[in-house]
Write a protein that holds these residues in place. Structure first.
Motif, mmCIF file in Angstrom:
data_model
loop_
_atom_site.group_PDB
_atom_site.id
_atom_site.type_symbol
_atom_site.label_atom_id
_atom_site.label_comp_id
_atom_site.label_asym_id
_atom_site.label_seq_id
_atom_site.Cartn_x
_atom_site.Cartn_y
_atom_site.Cartn_z
ATOM 1 N N GLU A 177 0.681 -0.980 0.164
ATOM 2 C CA GLU A 177 -0.076 -0.189 -0.054
ATOM 3 C C GLU A 177 0.868 1.175 -0.111
ATOM 4 O O GLU A 177 0.522 2.266 -0.658
ATOM 5 C CB GLU A 177 -0.869 0.102 1.263
ATOM 6 C CG GLU A 177 -1.925 -1.093 1.181
ATOM 7 C CD GLU A 177 -3.099 -0.889 -0.028
ATOM 8 O OE1 GLU A 177 -3.639 -0.017 -0.102
ATOM 9 O OE2 GLU A 177 -2.921 -1.528 -0.964
ATOM 10 N N THR A 184 -2.564 4.948 -5.928
ATOM 11 C CA THR A 184 -4.049 4.890 -5.415
ATOM 12 C C THR A 184 -4.138 3.476 -4.439
ATOM 13 O O THR A 184 -4.912 2.732 -4.931
ATOM 14 C CB THR A 184 -5.182 5.076 -6.462
ATOM 15 O OG1 THR A 184 -4.888 3.645 -7.422
ATOM 16 C CG2 THR A 184 -5.015 6.084 -7.533
ATOM 17 N N ASP A 234 -4.567 4.382 3.199
ATOM 18 C CA ASP A 234 -3.597 5.262 3.288
ATOM 19 C C ASP A 234 -2.825 5.306 4.722
ATOM 20 O O ASP A 234 -3.180 5.589 5.545
ATOM 21 C CB ASP A 234 -4.216 6.718 3.218
ATOM 22 C CG ASP A 234 -3.160 7.847 3.028
ATOM 23 O OD1 ASP A 234 -2.109 7.580 3.509
ATOM 24 O OD2 ASP A 234 -3.215 8.938 2.068
ATOM 25 N N TRP A 289 -1.426 8.358 6.469
ATOM 26 C CA TRP A 289 -2.561 8.867 7.157
ATOM 27 C C TRP A 289 -2.906 8.216 8.687
ATOM 28 O O TRP A 289 -3.043 8.722 9.650
ATOM 29 C CB TRP A 289 -3.840 9.270 6.474
ATOM 30 C CG TRP A 289 -4.813 9.949 7.051
ATOM 31 C CD1 TRP A 289 -4.834 11.190 7.569
ATOM 32 C CD2 TRP A 289 -6.181 9.356 7.440
ATOM 33 N NE1 TRP A 289 -6.042 11.509 8.396
ATOM 34 C CE2 TRP A 289 -6.996 10.566 8.216
ATOM 35 C CE3 TRP A 289 -7.020 8.145 6.977
ATOM 36 C CZ2 TRP A 289 -8.267 10.153 8.421
ATOM 37 C CZ3 TRP A 289 -8.125 8.192 7.451
ATOM 38 C CH2 TRP A 289 -8.778 9.184 7.843
ATOM 39 N N TYR A 292 -10.315 8.349 1.777
ATOM 40 C CA TYR A 292 -9.756 8.185 3.150
ATOM 41 C C TYR A 292 -11.035 7.442 3.934
ATOM 42 O O TYR A 292 -10.450 7.029 5.202
ATOM 43 C CB TYR A 292 -9.739 9.600 4.002
ATOM 44 C CG TYR A 292 -8.439 10.201 3.422
ATOM 45 C CD1 TYR A 292 -7.034 10.029 4.202
ATOM 46 C CD2 TYR A 292 -8.219 10.995 2.302
ATOM 47 C CE1 TYR A 292 -6.013 10.584 3.494
ATOM 48 C CE2 TYR A 292 -7.296 11.546 1.552
ATOM 49 C CZ TYR A 292 -6.026 11.387 2.448
ATOM 50 O OH TYR A 292 -4.864 11.772 2.083
ATOM 51 N N SER A 332 -9.614 3.866 4.815
ATOM 52 C CA SER A 332 -8.589 4.162 5.950
ATOM 53 C C SER A 332 -9.262 4.059 7.301
ATOM 54 O O SER A 332 -8.847 3.597 8.008
ATOM 55 C CB SER A 332 -7.846 4.953 5.544
ATOM 56 O OG SER A 332 -7.230 4.875 4.320
#
Length: 550
Positions: A270, A275, A279, A282, A413, A416
């Motif tokens: 990842e 893409t 994430d 984050w 997001y 995530s």
């Protein structure tokens, strides 16, 4: 506790959301009712297995330890499936997703009647865990579908979270009546009936589908498979670790090692994708680490309710029928915790909600830590109700704040955030249960050793207790040696039960200390934020990002 995947409006999509079209009151109540039925269908499916494990083991002719694989098999896919399901429903359409998901779940409910041994039961439970995962999503969709945007988070989110959370507890209320003379088949009939009703509701009340967007890439499937292996391995390790004991079987170490390797490979993949499915950067930010720790701590302390009182009462000889009033109170308190949020649900009040929830958990755990061998369910109703209320009072605000934080950065997001929420709730539940049971077993052995050292033939209290037990058994046993042996065995049995209660008291008190420490940490955090805002305010031209739940 069962965990929902994500609010439907959070699905990653490149298209703009469709404008809200008001419904009639009758249609609104229909969609809300469908959400409740579907949410309870999912929650009961999870609760039926964990609640009735000893009885199910008897029906299958296996030990309770072997039957524990049924619980592990159901939970293995629960943590990772929602990640894939969010993309599936975006790419193939919400309506088709709903219809296919409920049809598959109905087929699995029918397959449960074909279970004949442990192997087939484990296989069916694994598939049931996979097919029940979409039901949490559908419960969210149906609850939020008829509500205007300003009420989706304030009304819909607390209601659906409370419904899904109440399912496993409600399973403990209705299981004794369902089991009856029919055994496991009684649970199968209930699950099948709810699945059939849910199927009718899904077809009678269609969901509004957003435009389809092709979002699934080949590497998404690779990453998801690695995440599924990793989460599945951790689930098996924490559920079975305290049962087989951590150091007694080598395969536990290999399973946990495989899980760590799989998650590491997923993270590496990842981090190098343009893409990514998740994430990672984050997720590793201070705000998200803080959110993850907060969610995990709450999930760990809430394990006291699922792994504490029921098992302690089982040791004390309390039957499932006698526990029905206690879990009825817990179910009602869970629902009330969600409803109590509705008048006050706002993002800026999330820290206050968490302060209240931590205070209630600490109070309930402290009350439980004074249990004795004579404690019965009626004496723990208040403390357990406080903990159940706190669980609902915490989860919905935490999810709302996390969703707002993720949406502020963009739809990509959301996945995530979902992984953070699911990993802390599903894996945190398995971790909490495993660590709680491990602590109980360790402390029980220690307390039993201390009690055994005091039970000597030279101790006057022990001699008096043997004489008292012998006198009570005298009408039933004529042989003097056998009479004394049975009296000693009863005393040893009482000592073992007393050691277990003392061990549970230690675990309850540790839960109290953890909740109290988290409460103090949250107060200090809020005080720091207040000082920063008062003495070092940001310029008005600089916007502040929404901070995840404390």
């Amino acid at each position: 506790m069962s965990q929902p995947e994500a609010a439907p409006e959070a699905a990653p999509s490149a298209a703009a959301p469709a404008p809200f079209v008001p419904m009639s009151w009758l249609a609104t109540l229909g969609y809300i009712g469908a959400s409740v039925v579907i949410g309870l269908t999912q929650g009961l499916a999870q609760g039926f297995v964990s609640t009735n494990l000893p009885q199910i083991a008897g029906d299958l002719g296996v030990t309770t330890t072997q039957a524990s694989w049924l619980m592990a098999a159901f939970m293995i896919p629960r943590a990772s499936m929602p990640l894939l399901l969010i993309k599936i429903r975006t790419q193939f359409g919400l309506r088709r997703f709903a219809e296919v998901a409920i049809l598959i779940y109905l087929a699995v409910s029918l397959a449960e009647f074909a279970i004949s041994d442990l192997r087939s039961a484990v296989m069916v439970q694994f598939i049931a865990g996979m097919t029940s995962a979409p039901l949490s999503t559908l419960a969210f969709m149906y609850m939020l579908e008829p509500l205007p945007p300003k009420w989706k988070m304030r009304l819909g989110l607390p209601m659906v979270m409370a419904t899904v959370a109440a399912g496993p507890m409600l399973a403990r209320v209705i299981s004794p009546a369902l089991m009856g003379d029919h055994g496991w088949d009684g649970l199968h009939f209930m699950a099948l009936g709810l699945a059939a009703i849910s199927l009718g509701l899904v077809y009678a009340l269609p969901l509004t589908s957003a435009p389809r967007v092709k979002v699934i890439a080949v590497m998404d499937l690779v990453s998801w498979l690695l995440i599924a292996i990793g989460f599945g391995g951790l689930t098996v390790g924490f559920i079975m670790g305290s049962i087989y004991w951590w150091t007694d079987v080598a395969w536990l170490g290999w399973v946990l090692a495989l899980a760590i390797v799989a998650l590491t490979l997923a993270a590496v993949i990842e981090l190098h994708r343009k893409t990514p499915l998740l994430d990672i950067r984050w997720l590793a930010s201070p705000a998200m680490v803080h959110l993850t720790i907060t969610l995990l701590i709450f999930r760990l302390v809430l394990s006291e309710q699922s792994s504490g009182a029921p098992r302690m009462f089982q040791v004390l000889g309390v039957t499932q029928d006698q526990l029905v009033p206690l879990f009825a109170v817990i179910t009602v308190a869970t629902v009330l915790g969600g409803l109590a949020l509705i008048p006050f649900m706002k993002p800026e009040r999330v820290p206050l909600f968490h302060l209240i929830a931590l205070a209630l958990i600490a109070t309930g755990a402290f009350m439980d830590s004074h249990s004795t061998i004579d404690t019965r369910p009626a004496q723990m109703m208040l403390s357990q109700a406080l903990i159940a209320f706190a669980g609902s009072f915490f989860l919905a605000p935490a999810m709302m704040r996390g969703l707002i934080s993720a949406l502020a950065r963009g739809p990509n997001y959301i996945l995530s955030f979902v992984i953070v929420f699911l990993s802390t709730q599903s894996l945190g539940g398995a971790m909490g249960s495993g660590l709680f049971s491990t602590l109980i077993n360790h402390r029980q052995a220690l307390h039993l050793q201390v009690l055994s050292e005091d039970l000597t033939a030279a101790d006057p209290l022990t001699v008096a207790s043997i004489a008292q037990r012998s006198l009570a058994l005298a009408p039933q046993v004529a042989d003097a040696a056998l009479l004394r042996a049975q009296a000693v065995a009863l005393i040893a049995q009482d000592a073992s039960a007393q050691a277990y209660v003392m061990a549970y008291n230690d675990a309850y008190f540790l839960t109290f200390l953890v909740a109290l420490a988290a409460l103090c940490a949250l107060i200090l955090h809020l005080f720091r934020d207040w000082l920063m805002a008062r003495f070092w305010p940001l310029p008005a031209s600089i916007p502040t990002n929404s901070e995840p739940a404390k």
